[in-house]
Design a protein around this motif. Structure first.
Motif, PDB file in Angstrom:
ATOM      1  N   TYR A  51       0.872  -1.181   0.108  1.00  0.00           N
ATOM      2  CA  TYR A  51       0.019  -0.013  -0.164  1.00  0.00           C
ATOM      3  C   TYR A  51       0.923   1.242   0.163  1.00  0.00           C
ATOM      4  O   TYR A  51       0.671   2.183  -0.804  1.00  0.00           O
ATOM      5  CB  TYR A  51      -0.898   0.033   1.384  1.00  0.00           C
ATOM      6  N   ASP A  58       2.639   1.674  -3.313  1.00  0.00           N
ATOM      7  CA  ASP A  58       1.949   2.094  -4.308  1.00  0.00           C
ATOM      8  C   ASP A  58       1.698   3.575  -4.408  1.00  0.00           C
ATOM      9  O   ASP A  58       1.258   4.204  -5.545  1.00  0.00           O
ATOM     10  CB  ASP A  58       0.549   1.202  -4.475  1.00  0.00           C
ATOM     11  N   VAL A 104      -6.156  -2.671  -1.001  1.00  0.00           N
ATOM     12  CA  VAL A 104      -4.986  -3.852  -0.944  1.00  0.00           C
ATOM     13  C   VAL A 104      -5.532  -4.831   0.130  1.00  0.00           C
ATOM     14  O   VAL A 104      -6.400  -4.207   1.098  1.00  0.00           O
ATOM     15  CB  VAL A 104      -3.685  -3.501  -0.467  1.00  0.00           C
ATOM     16  N   THR A 109      -4.706  -6.237  -5.241  1.00  0.00           N
ATOM     17  CA  THR A 109      -5.291  -5.063  -5.530  1.00  0.00           C
ATOM     18  C   THR A 109      -6.228  -4.873  -6.576  1.00  0.00           C
ATOM     19  O   THR A 109      -6.405  -5.759  -7.481  1.00  0.00           O
ATOM     20  CB  THR A 109      -3.922  -4.082  -5.666  1.00  0.00           C
TER      21      THR A 109
END
Length: 371
Positions: free
Chosen positions: A92, A95, A163, A173
């Motif tokens: 997470y 990203d 996620v 995801t």
């Protein structure tokens, strides 16, 4: 008019884009500690719905991760659960472009601690998060309810959530980056909710929870798209006796059909609230049971979960913070989260009538009441 459904991810992405220097000190985030008399246990469950093909990714059966939070008999020797599991948290933050800038810390829930069976059967509350968010984002409210004697079930809606970590560290995801078909998402979440309720009723549960969940006393709440999911799930499943939407839209047939069970609408003065949202106004008009609309002045869309604390840790500008969590002080937003959901579920799942839901109170001057 745009319906506000997007979760916190967009604001975290903005923080990554505007963060100043790599030398910025790492900030640690943890949800607020609960105030109730009970210590908290938590267990995560991996559920597979063999009757459904996943609506988002072809070729898979629908699978979910949920967590149950509950009052524990004793917690010594049971580690604290992380706010988000490590593999999920790493993915997470990566990203979002902010690894190393924020540490996602621990909750007050002890993993696998034995349930306190002295309390008898527990009322059950389901939690559905905002779009592109995670079941972690309601942890503060969830722990508060659990500390007062509720079993609270948080749901990650796979491929809708930002996620999801499954057993063994497998992380999934959204294949398209984020959910944009909100009507489909709300309907899928309603189906997820039905399945979770079936599982809670029909399987052996860990930590001594089997037989402790009172499935005749079930409530549900959610933030943003989770609010829309709550009303849709109530429309399709009468096992849910009371619902609460935290700045959530209303989607699907429930807007015209309404509900005959208690519903609490919490909104903000901004776009998407009762004052400006025709669909929400229609839903309100068609509510036939107990109803209440609370407007939290000074709040914004992300003032109703852990976002109100998390977003202050990630380097947003004052303008971005105001857009996301409003001008309401963090302490006041957390105070609202602690007492109003508890008062609502106490009234309709326990029959305890708190005067907090009857009229405006000087304890919360920022809250406007409409009945």
């Amino acid at each position: 008019m745009k319906i506000l459904l997007i979760g916190v991810a967009a604001f975290l992405t903005a923080a990554a884009a505007t963060a100043t220097a790599p030398s910025t000190p790492t900030m640690r985030f943890e949800p607020p500690s609960p105030t109730g008399p009970h210590r908290i246990g938590t267990v995560a469950l991996h559920l597979v719905d063999s009757s459904r093909t996943d609506p988002w990714v072809a070729g898979h059966k629908r699978e979910l991760m949920i967590s149950i939070w509950y009052p524990a008999r004793q917690t010594a020797g049971y580690p604290l659960a992380p706010w988000m599991q490590k593999a999920a948290a790493d993915r997470y933050l990566s990203d979002l472009g902010i690894p190393g800038k924020v540490v996602l810390g621990l909750t007050d829930g002890h993993q696998g601690a034995p349930a306190d069976q002295r309390l008898g059967r527990l009322p059950v509350v389901l939690y559905s998060p905002g779009a592109n968010a995670s079941r972690s984002y309601g942890t503060g409210v969830v722990e508060e309810l659990a500390s007062h004697g509720y079993a609270v079930v948080t749901m990650d809606h796979t491929y809708d959530a930002a996620v999801v970590e499954f057993p063994g560290g497998r992380v999934v995801t959204n294949p398209k980056g984020e959910i944009t078909d909100f009507v489909k998402a709300a309907e899928v979440r309603a189906d997820d909710t039905r399945f979770v309720l079936d599982q809670l009723s029909g399987r052996k549960l860990p930590a001594g929870l089997t037989g402790m969940l009172d499935m005749n006393r079930v409530g549900m709440f959610g933030h943003s798209l989770g609010g829309a999911s709550t009303s849709w799930a109530m429309y399709t499943d009468k096992r849910i006796k009371a619902g609460l939407g935290l700045d959530g839209a209303v989607l699907g047939p429930v807007a015209k059909a309404g509900l005959e069970r208690p519903y609490l609408v919490v909104d903000t003065p901004g776009k998407g609230g009762m004052a400006t949202n025709p669909t929400l106004q229609m839903f309100w008009k068609n509510l036939r049971g107990w109803r209440l609309n609370l407007t939290v002045n000074g709040a914004a869309h992300n003032s109703f979960g852990d976002d109100v604390r998390l977003l202050r840790k990630v380097g947003l500008s004052e303008e971005e913070l105001t857009e996301s969590v409003g001008t309401i002080p963090e302490k006041r937003a957390l105070a609202f989260q602690r007492v109003y959901p508890l008062a609502f579920f106490d009234r309709f799942l326990r029959g305890e009538k708190s005067p907090l839901l009857d009229e405006a109170t000087p304890r919360f001057p920022e809250v406007t009441y409409t009945k």
